[in-house]
Scaffold this motif. Structure first.
Motif, PDB file in Angstrom:
ATOM      1  N   ILE A   8       3.521  17.134  21.465  1.00  0.00           N
ATOM      2  CA  ILE A   8       3.609  17.785  20.424  1.00  0.00           C
ATOM      3  C   ILE A   8       2.809  16.976  19.240  1.00  0.00           C
ATOM      4  N   ARG A   9       2.800  15.647  19.213  1.00  0.00           N
ATOM      5  CA  ARG A   9       2.436  14.882  18.151  1.00  0.00           C
ATOM      6  C   ARG A   9       0.783  14.928  18.329  1.00  0.00           C
ATOM      7  N   PHE A  10       0.134  15.366  19.590  1.00  0.00           N
ATOM      8  CA  PHE A  10      -1.355  15.571  19.642  1.00  0.00           C
ATOM      9  C   PHE A  10      -1.395  17.054  19.021  1.00  0.00           C
ATOM     10  N   LEU A  11      -0.671  18.226  19.487  1.00  0.00           N
ATOM     11  CA  LEU A  11      -0.981  19.413  19.076  1.00  0.00           C
ATOM     12  C   LEU A  11      -0.657  19.765  17.872  1.00  0.00           C
ATOM     13  N   ARG A  12       0.198  18.942  17.006  1.00  0.00           N
ATOM     14  CA  ARG A  12       0.341  19.241  15.500  1.00  0.00           C
ATOM     15  C   ARG A  12      -0.822  18.793  14.715  1.00  0.00           C
ATOM     16  N   VAL A  34     -12.136  14.784  20.592  1.00  0.00           N
ATOM     17  CA  VAL A  34     -11.069  14.358  21.652  1.00  0.00           C
ATOM     18  C   VAL A  34     -11.754  13.770  22.838  1.00  0.00           C
ATOM     19  N   ASP A  35     -11.430  12.556  23.091  1.00  0.00           N
ATOM     20  CA  ASP A  35     -12.335  11.793  24.187  1.00  0.00           C
ATOM     21  C   ASP A  35     -11.817  11.976  25.473  1.00  0.00           C
ATOM     22  N   ASP A  36     -10.652  12.275  25.527  1.00  0.00           N
ATOM     23  CA  ASP A  36      -9.761  12.385  26.695  1.00  0.00           C
ATOM     24  C   ASP A  36      -9.197  13.636  26.862  1.00  0.00           C
ATOM     25  N   SER A  37      -9.860  14.649  27.908  1.00  0.00           N
ATOM     26  CA  SER A  37      -9.410  16.000  28.223  1.00  0.00           C
ATOM     27  C   SER A  37      -7.954  15.960  28.398  1.00  0.00           C
ATOM     28  N   ARG A  38      -7.320  14.995  28.946  1.00  0.00           N
ATOM     29  CA  ARG A  38      -6.025  15.244  29.600  1.00  0.00           C
ATOM     30  C   ARG A  38      -5.102  15.505  28.315  1.00  0.00           C
ATOM     31  N   LEU A  39      -5.459  14.950  27.161  1.00  0.00           N
ATOM     32  CA  LEU A  39      -4.363  15.441  26.039  1.00  0.00           C
ATOM     33  C   LEU A  39      -4.266  16.550  25.862  1.00  0.00           C
ATOM     34  N   PHE A  40      -5.158  17.455  26.144  1.00  0.00           N
ATOM     35  CA  PHE A  40      -5.135  19.188  25.992  1.00  0.00           C
ATOM     36  C   PHE A  40      -4.112  19.596  27.020  1.00  0.00           C
ATOM     37  N   PHE A  41      -3.782  19.053  28.325  1.00  0.00           N
ATOM     38  CA  PHE A  41      -2.946  19.591  29.102  1.00  0.00           C
ATOM     39  C   PHE A  41      -1.515  18.926  29.003  1.00  0.00           C
ATOM     40  N   ALA A  48      10.082  24.897  11.362  1.00  0.00           N
ATOM     41  CA  ALA A  48       9.023  24.363  12.244  1.00  0.00           C
ATOM     42  C   ALA A  48       8.116  25.832  12.608  1.00  0.00           C
ATOM     43  N   ARG A  49       6.673  25.819  12.125  1.00  0.00           N
ATOM     44  CA  ARG A  49       6.022  26.697  12.317  1.00  0.00           C
ATOM     45  C   ARG A  49       4.992  26.328  13.868  1.00  0.00           C
ATOM     46  N   GLY A  50       4.902  27.096  14.774  1.00  0.00           N
ATOM     47  CA  GLY A  50       4.017  26.998  16.045  1.00  0.00           C
ATOM     48  C   GLY A  50       2.574  27.243  15.524  1.00  0.00           C
ATOM     49  N   GLY A  51       1.769  26.685  16.621  1.00  0.00           N
ATOM     50  CA  GLY A  51       0.327  26.570  16.128  1.00  0.00           C
ATOM     51  C   GLY A  51      -0.336  27.230  17.504  1.00  0.00           C
ATOM     52  N   ILE A  52      -1.782  27.390  17.342  1.00  0.00           N
ATOM     53  CA  ILE A  52      -2.463  27.835  18.446  1.00  0.00           C
ATOM     54  C   ILE A  52      -3.079  26.616  19.183  1.00  0.00           C
ATOM     55  N   HIS A  53      -2.868  26.570  20.593  1.00  0.00           N
ATOM     56  CA  HIS A  53      -3.323  25.499  21.198  1.00  0.00           C
ATOM     57  C   HIS A  53      -4.895  25.296  20.921  1.00  0.00           C
ATOM     58  N   PRO A  54      -5.515  23.686  20.887  1.00  0.00           N
ATOM     59  CA  PRO A  54      -6.788  23.973  20.572  1.00  0.00           C
ATOM     60  C   PRO A  54      -7.843  24.421  21.509  1.00  0.00           C
ATOM     61  N   LEU A  55      -7.206  24.479  22.940  1.00  0.00           N
ATOM     62  CA  LEU A  55      -8.299  25.315  23.900  1.00  0.00           C
ATOM     63  C   LEU A  55      -8.294  26.518  23.465  1.00  0.00           C
ATOM     64  N   ARG A  56      -7.071  27.314  23.263  1.00  0.00           N
ATOM     65  CA  ARG A  56      -6.907  28.640  23.000  1.00  0.00           C
ATOM     66  C   ARG A  56      -7.889  29.031  21.814  1.00  0.00           C
ATOM     67  N   ARG A  57      -7.543  27.970  20.810  1.00  0.00           N
ATOM     68  CA  ARG A  57      -8.433  28.241  19.528  1.00  0.00           C
ATOM     69  C   ARG A  57      -9.927  28.364  19.917  1.00  0.00           C
ATOM     70  N   VAL A  58     -10.510  27.755  20.621  1.00  0.00           N
ATOM     71  CA  VAL A  58     -12.078  27.628  20.852  1.00  0.00           C
ATOM     72  C   VAL A  58     -12.183  28.631  21.690  1.00  0.00           C
TER      73      VAL A  58
END
Ligand SMILES: [Zn+2]
Length: 333
Positions: free
Chosen positions: A327-331, A316-323, A97-107
């Motif tokens: 893992i299903r969202f972040l993937r 992404v409609d709901d910013s709560r998903l970022f916090f 399993a490989r890690g990824g960069i969080h969408p917020l950090r990506r932006v």
């Protein structure tokens, strides 16, 4: 006795049974052959020698037969082990399993990269701020109505969690003379209840340019280039007059809706435009606070929410998903 032994040996099917059989014939106390050997004492010397030789030969034969069978069992076990534990080297391996960069950090990174390419320096500052840097020095004195807009989390009478990244503008200007070209990404805090578009902690990126002869045209040009890089080359940008205490004039900046290209949709509420940030020319009062000569220098500043940009970019409609960091969202990123 040999025939009897052979009959006993025939059905033996495992090491355990074989060991019992060995006891039955060869055990020193109760073994059948051992018992026979013990009887030899009662015989005449000649009979003893003859019978002794026969018994020893029998004993050797039994031992050899047992060893042979034991070896056969071992070989079978090994063959079985090889068959069941065989490794097929042609099968594909397990994927790590490989890690990824969080969408917020990506932006966040993308916004930094664009800024750096445009000649900005990235700076940061403390998240715990004084009332002075968060408000006073930004032309928001005590009792100013703008303080009510920013529900502040106070740590004491004079310390608070910064409500915007703007205090870092002040800190930088205090230390450095113009020309100045900085961006300030970071966490900010508000006393907000969490919902789809609000969070008590979110991220902003602030920009500041100060030099001789900086005009509103520089502000427009810089933000247009930045927003076209961030979204797409055909993004339209418009400025609407607005008010922020630390700029004069101030503006709200809109981009053409990235979902409907200006035709009108749910996201832009049919207007074709999406509000993206606040900006303006730095107020002379702010320059006065940091000791800049406001007859000589002018500058512009802007600030935008990284979370909001990420919500728009990734739909992404709901910013709560970022916090929540499910893992299903972040993937998906
Ligand atoms: Zn739209």
């Amino acid at each position: 006795m040999w025939d009897e032994f052979c009959q006993d040996l025939e059905p033996v099917s495992g090491s355990g049974e074989l060991s019992d059989l060995q006891d039955k014939y060869l055990s020193r106390k109760r073994g059948l052959i051992s018992l026979e050997l013990r009887k030899l004492g009662a015989l005449t010397p000649q009979e003893r020698s003859e019978a002794g030789q026969q018994l020893n030969e029998l004993k050797a034969q039994v031992q050899a037969a047992l060893s042979e069978r034991q070896a056969k069992f071992k070989e079978e076990e090994r063959r079985l082990q090889l068959a069941t534990e065989r490794i097929d080297v042609t099968l594909p391996g397990y994927e790590a399993a490989r890690g990824g960069i969080h969408p917020l950090r990506r932006v966040w990174r993308q916004m930094e990269e664009i800024s750096v390419r445009m000649g900005f320096t990235v700076v940061s500052g403390p998240e715990i701020e004084s009332d002075y840097y968060n408000f006073e020095a930004l032309n928001i004195p005590k009792g100013h109505p703008a303080r009510d807009d920013q529900d502040t989390l106070y740590l004491s009478d004079s310390l608070l969690l910064r409500t915007h990244t703007s205090p870092v503008q002040i800190r930088t200007m205090e230390k450095q003379d113009p020309p100045l070209k900085i961006v300030v990404p970071g966490r900010v805090y508000r006393r907000d209840a969490t919902d789809a578009t609000h969070s008590p902690m979110f991220h902003q990126m602030e920009g500041l340019v100060v030099d001789e002869g900086i005009t509103l045209a520089d502000l427009k040009g810089t933000l247009e280039v930045f927003l076209k890089e961030l979204f797409s080359a055909d993004t339209q940008v418009r400025f609407r007059p607005s008010y922020f205490p630390f700029v004069e004039p101030g503006a709200e900046v809109d981009i053409s809706c990235i979902f409907c290209s200006g035709k009108g949709c749910r996201v832009c509420k049919s207007s074709g435009w999406i509000e993206i940030m606040g900006a303006g020319m730095v107020h002379s009062r702010v320059f006065e606070m940091v000791g800049y000569d406001w007859d000589k220098y002018t500058g512009f500043a802007w600030g935008m929410g990284i979370d909001r940009i990420a919500q728009l970019k990734y739909q992404v409609d709901d910013s709560r998903l970022f916090f929540e960091n499910d893992i299903r969202f972040l993937r998906q990123f």
